[in-house]
Design an enzyme around this catalytic site. Structure first.
Site, PDB file in Angstrom:
ATOM      1  N   SER A   1     -21.273 -53.486  73.995  1.00 18.75           N
ATOM      2  CA  SER A   1     -22.430 -52.616  73.778  1.00 18.75           C
ATOM      3  C   SER A   1     -23.191 -52.455  75.081  1.00 18.75           C
ATOM      4  O   SER A   1     -23.471 -53.436  75.774  1.00 18.75           O
ATOM      5  CB  SER A   1     -23.349 -53.225  72.716  1.00 18.75           C
ATOM      6  OG  SER A   1     -22.664 -53.387  71.494  1.00 18.75           O
TER       7      SER A   1
ATOM      8  N   GLN B   1     -25.729 -45.679  69.624  1.00 15.13           N
ATOM      9  CA  GLN B   1     -25.256 -46.688  70.565  1.00 15.13           C
ATOM     10  C   GLN B   1     -24.164 -46.108  71.463  1.00 15.13           C
ATOM     11  O   GLN B   1     -23.308 -45.347  71.010  1.00 15.13           O
ATOM     12  CB  GLN B   1     -24.688 -47.910  69.842  1.00 15.13           C
ATOM     13  CG  GLN B   1     -24.253 -49.029  70.787  1.00 15.13           C
ATOM     14  CD  GLN B   1     -23.685 -50.244  70.070  1.00 15.13           C
ATOM     15  OE1 GLN B   1     -22.479 -50.424  70.023  1.00 15.13           O
ATOM     16  NE2 GLN B   1     -24.562 -51.065  69.495  1.00 15.13           N
TER      17      GLN B   1
ATOM     18  N   ASP C   1     -25.667 -53.395  64.364  1.00 11.58           N
ATOM     19  CA  ASP C   1     -24.745 -53.544  65.485  1.00 11.58           C
ATOM     20  C   ASP C   1     -23.330 -53.863  65.030  1.00 11.58           C
ATOM     21  O   ASP C   1     -22.408 -53.898  65.836  1.00 11.58           O
ATOM     22  CB  ASP C   1     -25.255 -54.642  66.433  1.00 11.58           C
ATOM     23  CG  ASP C   1     -24.589 -54.578  67.809  1.00 11.58           C
ATOM     24  OD1 ASP C   1     -24.319 -53.458  68.282  1.00 11.58           O
ATOM     25  OD2 ASP C   1     -24.340 -55.647  68.404  1.00 11.58           O
TER      26      ASP C   1
END
Length: 287
Positions: free
Chosen positions: A229, A279, A205
């Site tokens: 996110s 993502q 991430d």
């Protein structure tokens, strides 16, 4: 956190009931809980309910609310299926009764079959020739924008070395890709694949949403863009050694409707493809 052992202690949850676990948070420089931490803690909860030695091969998740750093996070696991080859778990994360995150994860028994992978880039700079975030802080700290300097000053259990560093004062668009070497701090020799997958997910991430800003760097930056996110998916292919540098090679196929999409492949130093990541994140210009 300054080492992989510190990170492991954060990701390893306390069990409060058979299918319920609880964890605490550490900041990475954001006022909210780091998404990678929630991802990895949720996988820790899911793995704790797997009793048939199956290995995580994919997960898909959504971030619903920003997490509060001062509150514990409760992870509740739902046993969706234990079939002949696959086991599926659903994990919900909440704080004070408010749902902040959901994740589905699938685990697969060990099987043999066909094997191929896409190759790693051959022209990428090696980590010995690059500066880490810590090196940048030491050499250029007084000339960096204050927000960047504050971010780099946070102690981390992982060292990052981008292959290219953009000058924040140059107002020009960048190519739609980014390559970052990373290496955990400390000895990872005793960690099993289950734990390494959780730590790798935590690391995944970092950096990935940044590449979605590249094509708009002449006008967009972290100071004038609201980012968060929205979802995160990951596929896990092979075991790996955490004691050497690994490469996270990312690109961004599209940004639209105040959302940016990014994807990446994670390789060992000798070119073995370990995992893939995707993502989508909020990229809302601040008016």
């Amino acid at each position: 956190m300054t080492s992989i052992d510190d990170l492991y202690n954060i990701l390893h949850l306390n069990q409060v009931e058979d299918l319920s676990f609880q964890g605490v948070s550490k900041t990475v420089g954001s006022p909210n809980v780091f998404g990678g931490q929630v991802l990895a803690q949720a996988l820790n909860a899911a793995y704790r309910t797997i009793t048939n030695n199956r290995v995580l091969h994919s997960m898909h998740s959504y971030f619903l609310e920003a997490g509060d750093l001062t509150l514990p996070i409760t992870y509740d696991v739902g046993v969706m299926r234990d079939g002949g080859s696959f086991s599926v778990r659903r994990v919900t994360a909440s704080q004070n009764g408010k749902l902040i995150f959901i994740l589905s994860a699938s685990f697969h028994k060990n099987e043999t079959g066909y094997n191929h992978q896409i190759d790693m880039k051959t022209d990428v700079a090696q980590p010995e020739d690059l500066l880490s975030w810590d090196d940048m802080l030491e050499q250029f700290g007084d000339t960096l924008p204050q927000k960047t300097k504050t971010f780099l000053e946070i102690p981390r259990p992982v060292s990052f070395k981008p292959t290219q560093v953009a000058n924040p004062f140059d107002k020009k668009d960048l190519p739609p890709y980014m390559d970052v070497w990373f290496k955990v701090k400390g000895d990872a020799s005793n960690y099993n694949l289950e734990t390494k997958q959780q730590i790798l997910t935590y690391i995944s991430d970092y950096n990935i949403l940044a590449v979605a800003l590249h094509r708009h760097a002449s006008k967009a930056h972290w100071g004038n863009t609201q980012t968060a996110s929205l979802d995160h998916s990951m596929w896990y292919y092979r075991d790996f050694d955490f004691n050497d540098w690994m490469l996270f090679s990312m690109d961004t196929p599209s940004t639209s409707n105040a959302r940016g999409f990014a994807r990446g492949n994670i390789y060992t130093r000798d070119g073995v493809l370990v995992a893939s990541v995707a993502q989508e994140g909020l990229m809302r210009p601040i008016q």
